[in-house]
Write a protein that holds these residues in place. Structure first.
Motif, PDB file in Angstrom:
ATOM      1  N   ASP A   1       9.205   7.636   0.003  1.00  0.00           N
ATOM      2  CA  ASP A   1       7.953   7.224  -0.632  1.00  0.00           C
ATOM      3  C   ASP A   1       8.075   7.283  -2.154  1.00  0.00           C
ATOM      4  O   ASP A   1       8.743   8.173  -2.704  1.00  0.00           O
ATOM      5  CB  ASP A   1       6.808   8.145  -0.198  1.00  0.00           C
ATOM      6  CG  ASP A   1       6.467   7.984   1.278  1.00  0.00           C
ATOM      7  OD1 ASP A   1       6.496   6.850   1.767  1.00  0.00           O
ATOM      8  OD2 ASP A   1       6.191   9.007   1.924  1.00  0.00           O
ATOM      9  N   VAL A   2       7.416   6.340  -2.822  1.00  0.00           N
ATOM     10  CA  VAL A   2       7.405   6.327  -4.282  1.00  0.00           C
ATOM     11  C   VAL A   2       5.977   6.134  -4.784  1.00  0.00           C
ATOM     12  O   VAL A   2       5.118   5.623  -4.071  1.00  0.00           O
ATOM     13  CB  VAL A   2       8.298   5.198  -4.847  1.00  0.00           C
ATOM     14  CG1 VAL A   2       9.757   5.462  -4.531  1.00  0.00           C
ATOM     15  CG2 VAL A   2       7.889   3.844  -4.301  1.00  0.00           C
ATOM     16  N   ASP A   3       5.749   6.551  -5.999  1.00  0.00           N
ATOM     17  CA  ASP A   3       4.458   6.360  -6.659  1.00  0.00           C
ATOM     18  C   ASP A   3       4.597   5.219  -7.666  1.00  0.00           C
ATOM     19  O   ASP A   3       5.254   5.383  -8.702  1.00  0.00           O
ATOM     20  CB  ASP A   3       4.040   7.649  -7.370  1.00  0.00           C
ATOM     21  CG  ASP A   3       2.691   7.522  -8.074  1.00  0.00           C
ATOM     22  OD1 ASP A   3       2.075   6.435  -7.999  1.00  0.00           O
ATOM     23  OD2 ASP A   3       2.258   8.513  -8.700  1.00  0.00           O
ATOM     24  N   PRO A   4       4.021   4.062  -7.379  1.00  0.00           N
ATOM     25  CA  PRO A   4       4.176   2.914  -8.284  1.00  0.00           C
ATOM     26  C   PRO A   4       3.713   3.173  -9.708  1.00  0.00           C
ATOM     27  O   PRO A   4       4.180   2.523 -10.644  1.00  0.00           O
ATOM     28  CB  PRO A   4       3.316   1.828  -7.623  1.00  0.00           C
ATOM     29  CG  PRO A   4       3.200   2.237  -6.195  1.00  0.00           C
ATOM     30  CD  PRO A   4       3.186   3.736  -6.218  1.00  0.00           C
ATOM     31  N   ALA A   5       2.800   4.135  -9.873  1.00  0.00           N
ATOM     32  CA  ALA A   5       2.266   4.407 -11.208  1.00  0.00           C
ATOM     33  C   ALA A   5       3.306   5.042 -12.124  1.00  0.00           C
ATOM     34  O   ALA A   5       3.247   4.887 -13.349  1.00  0.00           O
ATOM     35  CB  ALA A   5       1.048   5.323 -11.099  1.00  0.00           C
ATOM     36  N   THR A   6       4.271   5.754 -11.537  1.00  0.00           N
ATOM     37  CA  THR A   6       5.240   6.473 -12.367  1.00  0.00           C
ATOM     38  C   THR A   6       6.693   6.129 -12.051  1.00  0.00           C
ATOM     39  O   THR A   6       7.590   6.507 -12.806  1.00  0.00           O
ATOM     40  CB  THR A   6       5.064   7.991 -12.180  1.00  0.00           C
ATOM     41  OG1 THR A   6       5.237   8.321 -10.785  1.00  0.00           O
ATOM     42  CG2 THR A   6       3.674   8.440 -12.628  1.00  0.00           C
ATOM     43  N   ALA A   7       6.937   5.417 -10.956  1.00  0.00           N
ATOM     44  CA  ALA A   7       8.307   5.159 -10.514  1.00  0.00           C
ATOM     45  C   ALA A   7       9.001   4.101 -11.352  1.00  0.00           C
ATOM     46  O   ALA A   7       8.370   3.141 -11.812  1.00  0.00           O
ATOM     47  CB  ALA A   7       8.299   4.716  -9.047  1.00  0.00           C
TER      48      ALA A   7
ATOM     49  N   GLU B   1       0.820  -1.214   0.000  1.00  0.00           N
ATOM     50  CA  GLU B   1       0.000   0.000   0.000  1.00  0.00           C
ATOM     51  C   GLU B   1       0.855   1.265   0.000  1.00  0.00           C
ATOM     52  O   GLU B   1       0.480   2.285  -0.582  1.00  0.00           O
ATOM     53  CB  GLU B   1      -0.926   0.015   1.222  1.00  0.00           C
ATOM     54  CG  GLU B   1      -1.973  -1.084   1.240  1.00  0.00           C
ATOM     55  CD  GLU B   1      -1.385  -2.431   1.667  1.00  0.00           C
ATOM     56  OE1 GLU B   1      -0.254  -2.434   2.233  1.00  0.00           O
ATOM     57  OE2 GLU B   1      -2.028  -3.462   1.417  1.00  0.00           O
ATOM     58  N   HIS B   2       1.994   1.193   0.661  1.00  0.00           N
ATOM     59  CA  HIS B   2       2.883   2.353   0.761  1.00  0.00           C
ATOM     60  C   HIS B   2       4.321   1.916   0.457  1.00  0.00           C
ATOM     61  O   HIS B   2       5.144   1.789   1.365  1.00  0.00           O
ATOM     62  CB  HIS B   2       2.804   2.978   2.159  1.00  0.00           C
ATOM     63  CG  HIS B   2       1.443   3.476   2.512  1.00  0.00           C
ATOM     64  ND1 HIS B   2       0.897   4.617   1.972  1.00  0.00           N
ATOM     65  CD2 HIS B   2       0.496   2.962   3.343  1.00  0.00           C
ATOM     66  CE1 HIS B   2      -0.311   4.800   2.458  1.00  0.00           C
ATOM     67  NE2 HIS B   2      -0.588   3.809   3.292  1.00  0.00           N
TER      68      HIS B   2
ATOM     69  N   TYR C   1      10.197  -0.535  -6.374  1.00  0.00           N
ATOM     70  CA  TYR C   1      10.009   0.762  -7.023  1.00  0.00           C
ATOM     71  C   TYR C   1      11.048   1.749  -6.491  1.00  0.00           C
ATOM     72  O   TYR C   1      11.470   1.664  -5.329  1.00  0.00           O
ATOM     73  CB  TYR C   1       8.599   1.293  -6.749  1.00  0.00           C
ATOM     74  CG  TYR C   1       7.518   0.394  -7.284  1.00  0.00           C
ATOM     75  CD1 TYR C   1       7.069   0.499  -8.595  1.00  0.00           C
ATOM     76  CD2 TYR C   1       6.934  -0.573  -6.462  1.00  0.00           C
ATOM     77  CE1 TYR C   1       6.075  -0.336  -9.086  1.00  0.00           C
ATOM     78  CE2 TYR C   1       5.942  -1.416  -6.944  1.00  0.00           C
ATOM     79  CZ  TYR C   1       5.515  -1.292  -8.262  1.00  0.00           C
ATOM     80  OH  TYR C   1       4.532  -2.128  -8.740  1.00  0.00           O
TER      81      TYR C   1
ATOM     82  N   CYS D   1      12.860   5.927  -6.424  1.00  0.00           N
ATOM     83  CA  CYS D   1      12.648   7.366  -6.530  1.00  0.00           C
ATOM     84  C   CYS D   1      13.203   7.923  -7.840  1.00  0.00           C
ATOM     85  O   CYS D   1      12.720   8.931  -8.341  1.00  0.00           O
ATOM     86  CB  CYS D   1      13.332   8.085  -5.367  1.00  0.00           C
ATOM     87  SG  CYS D   1      12.583   7.782  -3.769  1.00  0.00           S
TER      88      CYS D   1
ATOM     89  N   LYS E   1      11.080   0.726 -11.912  1.00  0.00           N
ATOM     90  CA  LYS E   1      10.931  -0.487 -11.108  1.00  0.00           C
ATOM     91  C   LYS E   1      11.844  -1.598 -11.602  1.00  0.00           C
ATOM     92  O   LYS E   1      12.308  -1.593 -12.738  1.00  0.00           O
ATOM     93  CB  LYS E   1       9.476  -0.954 -11.120  1.00  0.00           C
ATOM     94  CG  LYS E   1       8.954  -1.347 -12.501  1.00  0.00           C
ATOM     95  CD  LYS E   1       7.468  -1.735 -12.416  1.00  0.00           C
ATOM     96  CE  LYS E   1       6.928  -2.118 -13.794  1.00  0.00           C
ATOM     97  NZ  LYS E   1       5.487  -2.480 -13.731  1.00  0.00           N
TER      98      LYS E   1
END
Length: 300
Positions: A259-265, A249-250, A276, A278, A267
């Motif tokens: 913190d990373v955003d899986p949608a744009t990070a 979830e985080h 994922y 930064c 991987k």
């Protein structure tokens, strides 16, 4: 109130304090490790900078040293100057432009060196640190400036700390250095390393204490309206001793813990698990030794 408690303590002895213990027996202050100031003249403090130097890493200590006042003394106890490979303007973090005072070739011999986080050091810079440190009272790094100091080889076999998001990378890059997670700063001989960013202020105050005693350091902090007390407790960064746990979830970047955003990070997949990052740089660091990062995550 912290500020009021500092005022109340100003009548304390000017000698650097010995290690004291709290009710649970843990140390709450560094052991006395005084340095004798020069008999004449000021203490020369060289701030070694290059492109990308992080402002608070060197400006925080600069403010500390410039604010020291010794009663009855007419001249300033610290002489501050910047050193770089050339005197051409450099750009610090956020775009601040700095014109260095000296080059590596003509800089005055320093009593203290301050190394902030900055760009990849050249071999010339590393050699300057090595040579100058043979005669310094303190060579100190702040934040990921510890990587610069570590690359000189001077920290080999010694204890050190760095910015909390760089713990894993530092430990894997320099396995011969004993990384102290959760330390506000670490002193080992004439070398000292601070944690991230504001930790440099505390280490600078600690250096002031070593030269001129706790009372002068307290007065300096009070005049700065600086209420942090980490300079009196090198173990005060314990909140960073254990990294936060990455979850589905985080997710957190395994290289830096942020913190990373899986949608744009960016991987990578390792042993069936997706990681994922930064940045592409963090991904490259992970991909070079994924097993080490996976093992590091299990230990946290």
């Amino acid at each position: 109130m912290i500020a009021l408690s500092v005022v109340g303590d100003l009548s304390a002895s000017s000698a650097p304090a010995e290690t004291t213990s709290s009710s649970d027996g843990s140390n709450t202050a560094p052991k006395a490790n005084s340095i004798k100031p020069p008999a004449q003249g000021s203490i020369a403090v060289a701030f070694l900078v290059s492109e990308g130097a992080v402002i608070i890493d060197f400006c925080g200590p600069w403010e500390v040293f410039q604010d020291v006042n010794i009663p009855g003394r007419q001249d300033h106890p610290f002489r501050l100057y910047t050193v770089a490979e050339s005197t051409a303007p450099i750009h610090a973090s956020g775009g601040m432009q700095i014109v260095p005072d000296y080059t590596l070739a003509n800089a005055p011999a320093p009593n203290v060196i301050v190394i902030p986080a900055q760009s990849e050091p050249s071999e010339a810079m590393l050699e300057w640190i090595r040579k100058a440190t043979t005669n310094t009272d303190v060579t100190m790094s702040v934040c990921t400036g510890a990587f610069v100091l570590a690359k000189t080889g001077l920290l080999s076999g010694k204890a050190a700390t760095t910015f909390h998001t760089a713990f894993n990378h530092f430990e894997m890059r320099f396995p011969d250095i004993h990384l102290r997670r959760g330390a506000r700063f670490v002193e080992d001989g004439n070398l000292a390393t601070a944690g991230g960013l504001s930790s440099g202020i505390d280490l600078a105050l600690r250096v002031v204490e070593r030269y001129y005693g706790r009372e002068i350091a307290q007065k300096t902090a009070y005049n700065m309206e600086y209420q942090g007390q980490g300079w009196m407790n090198s173990e005060s960064n314990q909140i960073y001793a254990r990294a936060p746990v990455s979850t589905a979830e985080h997710p957190l970047c395994p290289a830096c813990g942020m913190d990373v955003d899986p949608a744009t990070a960016p991987k990578s997949v390792f042993k069936g698990k997706t990681y994922y990052f930064c940045s592409d740089d963090d991904k490259k660091i992970f991909d070079a030794a994924p097993d080490k990062f996976a093992d590091a995550g299990k230990k946290l």
